[in-house]
Write a protein that holds these residues in place. Structure first.
Motif, PDB file in Angstrom:
ATOM      1  N   SER A 199     -39.658 -12.708 -48.180  1.00 57.25           N
ATOM      2  CA  SER A 199     -39.174 -14.079 -48.098  1.00 57.25           C
ATOM      3  C   SER A 199     -39.449 -14.848 -49.378  1.00 57.25           C
ATOM      4  O   SER A 199     -38.841 -15.899 -49.623  1.00 57.25           O
ATOM      5  N   SER A 246     -36.544 -22.826 -37.881  1.00 61.37           N
ATOM      6  CA  SER A 246     -37.639 -22.640 -36.925  1.00 61.37           C
ATOM      7  C   SER A 246     -38.795 -21.930 -37.617  1.00 61.37           C
ATOM      8  O   SER A 246     -38.614 -21.263 -38.636  1.00 61.37           O
ATOM      9  N   TYR A 247     -39.975 -22.083 -37.058  1.00 62.88           N
ATOM     10  CA  TYR A 247     -41.140 -21.385 -37.574  1.00 62.88           C
ATOM     11  C   TYR A 247     -41.635 -20.410 -36.522  1.00 62.88           C
ATOM     12  O   TYR A 247     -41.943 -20.799 -35.392  1.00 62.88           O
ATOM     13  N   GLY A 279     -44.554 -18.160 -35.738  1.00 61.04           N
ATOM     14  CA  GLY A 279     -45.927 -17.946 -36.185  1.00 61.04           C
ATOM     15  C   GLY A 279     -46.547 -16.641 -35.747  1.00 61.04           C
ATOM     16  O   GLY A 279     -47.643 -16.294 -36.204  1.00 61.04           O
ATOM     17  N   ARG A 319     -42.152 -13.581 -36.396  1.00 60.96           N
ATOM     18  CA  ARG A 319     -42.836 -13.724 -37.676  1.00 60.96           C
ATOM     19  C   ARG A 319     -42.469 -12.593 -38.627  1.00 60.96           C
ATOM     20  O   ARG A 319     -42.191 -12.814 -39.806  1.00 60.96           O
ATOM     21  N   GLN A 366     -39.005 -13.105 -39.869  1.00 61.29           N
ATOM     22  CA  GLN A 366     -38.914 -14.251 -40.773  1.00 61.29           C
ATOM     23  C   GLN A 366     -39.568 -13.951 -42.125  1.00 61.29           C
ATOM     24  O   GLN A 366     -39.090 -14.415 -43.169  1.00 61.29           O
ATOM     25  N   ASN A 367     -40.637 -13.171 -42.124  1.00 61.75           N
ATOM     26  CA  ASN A 367     -41.285 -12.799 -43.382  1.00 61.75           C
ATOM     27  C   ASN A 367     -40.376 -11.960 -44.275  1.00 61.75           C
ATOM     28  O   ASN A 367     -40.583 -11.899 -45.490  1.00 61.75           O
TER      29      ASN A 367
END
Length: 541
Positions: free
Chosen positions: A92, A442-443, A445, A450, A453-454
């Motif tokens: 990312s 969005s996050y 975590g 995660r 998203q990473n």
């Protein structure tokens, strides 16, 4: 008087401790990073009984063996993870999400290392037009050269993608071109090969490592694995089971034909790469002065062999045993290049592991048909919005939509992404699907979100990211196993730091692989690569 004696004793003790710390912190003269592609974390221990005491075991017994190192993202493929090793950053941040992606303006694929402005040096037809211009994050090699341009930095791999991604924009960078199996580089790095490499190529030294027949190094009964693809001379004296893999769809044996294939799909490729690496060290006089030099070696052959023959195969196991012997010779050579062994620091790790083979005897698994998924999903969108080329393609489990067509129809891209993500969840083998819109806004975590998203980089990642179910791989010709998932067999890798005065220890704390570049920069006493996110590891001395 007694107090004065104690005071003197304390001062002496502090001086001794200070001297020991200074010794421990002595900067290495030669840092050698070895990446054995596709090795799982437990391979080092699983096959240890048949390793020599001077190869893998020399590293684990005398170095710091970090047994719980892993990548915290889903896209565990070679270019992505090599970029993580080199930059100390997540995908990312470093921006390498695959070896290719789509440009939404032109609807054309962009190759990570393709560059029409450059050409391979001395070879036109067997290598290609490559450069690191699409790499945006600084690598350890870049940081080393920036800190002191007197440092000698070199990166070696069979594949140009492996070599270029690990190196970045700096140093000598060599890979093996496909027609003559000779070492070459890009005109981006240099306009002319050193004369010794030209001679090395002319003498066909790479070919000297190829064996006429691939036979087992050890008696078959000593092997842990039993699945046999192409290795010859397999006989058991103790009636050990032999599982011959005869999947006609793979057509494995017929494909290994020319010399380049023989180097890629047999242990000879490892031997050739390490032999060439020794010459680079010697000719460049690495480790001969006070300035730290860096040598990166990416061993692509373990990936070729594990993906084609499977990590459960005798071929993969035999390759590791032969690599162990090659490493023994190579480590001995490296330590002879310096006055003190502590002046050499060696790391050994991997870019990813690999999945279980999809067609193991009695454990049949399904595979994900990418082309079928494209057609079905395109038809689904067409049924709602009319016929058209709605999907540009699927690359490494990422769907790229046709933004130009969506805009021309006046449709919402975010809504389209959501609909497609919802639809593909119905396809066999898909466990998760997240839209680009959700990734941006969005996050996540924890959990699968995660990890996905990473690995998401907005400028290059597609519209819908797919994760497959455990054990599932994409359907590809001549492929039994593959990487690229968020599961432990892909994310957990070996990590060993040897030499440089480090203390022998086996450590079990969790280590994120973004920490390696940060730690090496600290050990070398140079500035950390600019995009690095990993925490510096505490090294025991």
């Amino acid at each position: 008087m007694k107090r004065f004696s104690l005071y003197i004793f304390a001062i002496v003790a502090l001086l001794i401790i200070s001297t020991l710390n200074a010794s421990a912190a002595t900067k290495p003269r030669l840092v050698v990073n070895i990446v054995a592609s596709s090795m799982r974390a437990d391979d080092v221990e699983r096959y240890a009984k048949n390793f020599s005491s001077t190869g893998f075991r020399r590293l684990t017994d005398n170095g710091q063996w970090l047994t719980n190192a892993s990548y915290d993202y889903m896209q565990t493929t070679t270019p992505v993870s090599l970029a993580t090793i080199a930059t100390g950053a997540m995908p990312s941040t470093h921006g390498v999400i695959s070896d290719r992606w789509f440009d939404y303006v032109t609807n054309k694929q962009i190759d990570l290392i393709y560059d029409k402005k450059e050409q391979s040096v001395n070879y036109s037809g067997g290598s290609g037009n490559y450069s690191p211009r699409n790499l945006s994050a600084q690598t350890l090699a870049d940081a080393t050269m920036e800190y002191n341009d007197k440092s000698r930095v070199a990166t070696i791999a069979i594949e140009p993608t492996s070599a270029i991604v690990m190196a970045g924009h700096s140093g000598e960078v060599y890979w093996m071109e496909t027609l003559q199996s000779a070492w070459t580089t890009s005109s981006y790095y240099t306009k002319e090969l050193p004369q010794w490499i030209t001679t090395y190529n002319r003498e066909l030294i790479n070919f000297s490592h190829i064996q006429k027949r691939w036979e087992p190094l050890l008696p078959y009964d000593d092997y842990l694995n039993s699945q046999v693809n192409v290795i010859e001379g397999i006989k058991s004296k103790n009636n050990k089971r032999i599982d011959f893999i005869t999947d006609k769809d793979l057509n494995i044996r017929a494909h290994v034909s020319d010399e380049f294939d023989k180097l890629c799909y047999t242990p000879a490729g490892n031997s050739a790469t390490l032999a060439f690496a020794k010459q680079v060290v010697a000719k460049s006089e690495m480790g001969q002065d006070e300035v730290a030099d860096v040598l990166n070696i990416i061993l692509d052959v373990p990936r070729y062999i594990s993906h084609r023959y499977g990590p459960e195969s005798v071929e993969y196991e035999d390759m590791l045993y032969r690599l162990d012997r090659d490493l023994s010779d190579f480590i001995t050579f490296l330590l002879a290049q310096v006055r003190e062994p502590e002046q050499v620091l060696i790391t050994l790790t991997s870019d990813h592991g690999t999945s279980p083979s999809y067609n193991q005897p009695n454990i049949e698994r399904e595979r994900f048909n990418v082309r079928q998924a494209e057609v079905i999903t395109n038809a689904y969108i067409g049924s709602k919005h009319g016929n058209g080329e709605w999907i540009l393609g699927i690359i490494d489990r990422v769907i790229y939509l046709n933004h130009n067509l969506i805009e021309s129809k006046g449709l919402s891209l975010a809504d389209m992404q959501y609909d497609v993500a919802t639809f593909v969840m119905q396809l066999r083998g898909v466990s998760h699907a997240i839209s680009s819109e959700a990734m941006r806004n969005s996050y996540f975590g924890a959990g699968y979100g995660r990890k996905m998203q990473n690995g998401f980089y907005p400028r290059r990642s597609g519209d819908v990211i797919i994760n497959l179910m455990p054990g599932w791989i994409e359907e590809r010709d001549k492929t039994r196993s593959a990487s690229g998932s968020m599961y432990r067999y892909d994310t957990n890798v070996p990590l060993i730091i040897f030499g440089g005065g480090v203390k022998a220890a086996q450590r079990n704390e969790k280590v994120d692989m973004t920490s390696l570049a940060t730690t090496l920069a600290a050990l070398m006493g140079i500035t950390t690569p600019t995009a690095a996110e990993g925490e510096e590891l505490t090294i025991l001395y």
